[in-house]
Design a protein around this motif. Structure first.
Motif, PDB file in Angstrom:
ATOM      1  N   UNK A 279       0.883  -1.172   0.000  1.00  0.00           N
ATOM      2  CA  UNK A 279       0.000   0.000   0.000  1.00  0.00           C
ATOM      3  C   UNK A 279       0.916   1.216   0.000  1.00  0.00           C
ATOM      4  N   UNK A 280       0.957   1.934  -1.112  1.00  0.00           N
ATOM      5  CA  UNK A 280       1.986   2.964  -1.292  1.00  0.00           C
ATOM      6  C   UNK A 280       1.393   4.283  -1.800  1.00  0.00           C
ATOM      7  N   UNK A 281       2.233   5.317  -1.687  1.00  0.00           N
ATOM      8  CA  UNK A 281       1.963   6.671  -2.188  1.00  0.00           C
ATOM      9  C   UNK A 281       0.880   7.420  -1.417  1.00  0.00           C
ATOM     10  N   UNK A 282       0.498   6.934  -0.245  1.00  0.00           N
ATOM     11  CA  UNK A 282      -0.405   7.694   0.609  1.00  0.00           C
ATOM     12  C   UNK A 282       0.363   8.874   1.194  1.00  0.00           C
ATOM     13  N   UNK A 283      -0.144  10.085   0.965  1.00  0.00           N
ATOM     14  CA  UNK A 283       0.536  11.296   1.424  1.00  0.00           C
ATOM     15  C   UNK A 283      -0.391  12.074   2.357  1.00  0.00           C
TER      16      UNK A 283
END
Length: 313
Positions: A279-283
């Protein structure tokens, strides 16, 4: 539907935090693991009767915020983060657990997916990788307009990139094109597009989803899974339409809506083959009251078997 039936690893689930934005152009994804924990990820998975082992966060080099050198930004730092993540992911797979990588930017998939591919080779298992993303992430130093390595993980996993990244899993390439299904793609550079076509990657872009629907898309993407296939899902949160998921650094309009995303996850759960997850790129710096992290947790619950299905089986 039983949540337990969806997981290959009888020893439960491992959360591996990788708090870095070293591969991205926009800082903030380093806070993603904390936001997912605040949104109750561990508690949500535990409700399915699975032991959850939160391993905490890996500790790697800071983001030096330097320009690209020979087409790559922060190559040494990206390599270090991915080498650590490779070892952590492989270790949990060997313990029989399902690793969930909490990113961090999408360059981290070089470490996690290469570890999954290595484990599958060791176990003699077929591998299928679902790449849920607005972007193809097939850039190289010769093609990239920015040098940001979060736009290159697919290319590196397929053997096209610097050796320090392509050789993470001990075999080059770590992945073959036939193992990959890309879903939700809607922003691809011209040179990257030609490269993807040359390699023969199966891509279900948003026009395909618009024309054929998410159900048919997922039937195609999941076709041919065997009883022993390991299914890895690499979920870039920008896969989702920014109207429902504003907390990403590279928003692209026109992504899947809430119900389409839920159907995608439910159909993956129906296979019973989920073996690992990014689960990536959550900013969180760009989010609104942590709603994107909460949506991500909601979707992960569906991956583990939560369903709105009211029909008889």
């Amino acid at each position: 539907m039983s949540g337990n039936a969806q997981v290959q690893g009888p020893q439960g689930v491992s959360l591996i935090g990788a708090p870095t934005d070293v591969g991205a152009s926009c800082i903030g994804a380093r806070m993603g693991p904390s936001a997912l924990r605040v949104a109750g990820l561990a508690q949500a998975i535990a409700r399915f009767g699975l032991p959850v082992h939160d391993l905490g966060d890996l500790h790697g080099p800071d983001n030096p915020a330097q320009p690209a050198i020979d087409g790559h930004r922060h190559l040494a730092e990206v390599a270090r983060w991915n080498a650590m993540l490779h070892e952590a992911t492989l270790g949990e797979l060997r313990r029989g657990r399902l690793p969930i990588v909490l990113g961090g930017d999408h360059c981290l998939a070089m470490g996690s997916v290469s570890a999954v591919a290595r484990h599958c080779r060791e176990q003699g298992k077929p591998l299928r990788v679902l790449w849920l993303d607005a972007h193809a992430d097939f850039n190289t130093a010769a093609l990239t307009p920015s040098g940001n390595l979060h736009g290159m993980p697919m290319a590196c996993l397929c053997g096209h990139g610097p050796e320090v990244l392509t050789q993470l899993g001990g075999q080059v390439p770590a992945l073959h094109p036939g193992q990959i299904r890309q879903i939700g793609i809607r922003s691809v550079d011209e040179g990257e597009k030609r490269f993807v076509h040359t390699l023969g990657i199966e891509v279900y872009d948003m026009r395909f989803i618009d024309e054929m629907g998410m159900r048919h898309t997922m039937q195609q993407a999941l076709e041919g899974l065997g009883a022993d296939t390991h299914l890895h899902v690499s979920l870039d949160v920008d896969f989702l339409d920014p109207d429902i998921a504003p907390g990403v650094g590279t928003t692209v309009r026109g992504g899947p809506n809430y119900r389409e995303a839920q159907l995608c996850m439910e159909m993956i759960a129906d296979t019973g083959r989920l073996g690992s997850l990014d689960v990536v790129e959550l900013n969180p710096a760009l989010d609104v009251r942590n709603q994107t992290a909460e949506l991500a947790v909601d979707l992960i619950e569906s991956l583990f078997g939560k369903s709105t299905l009211m029909r008889r089986g």
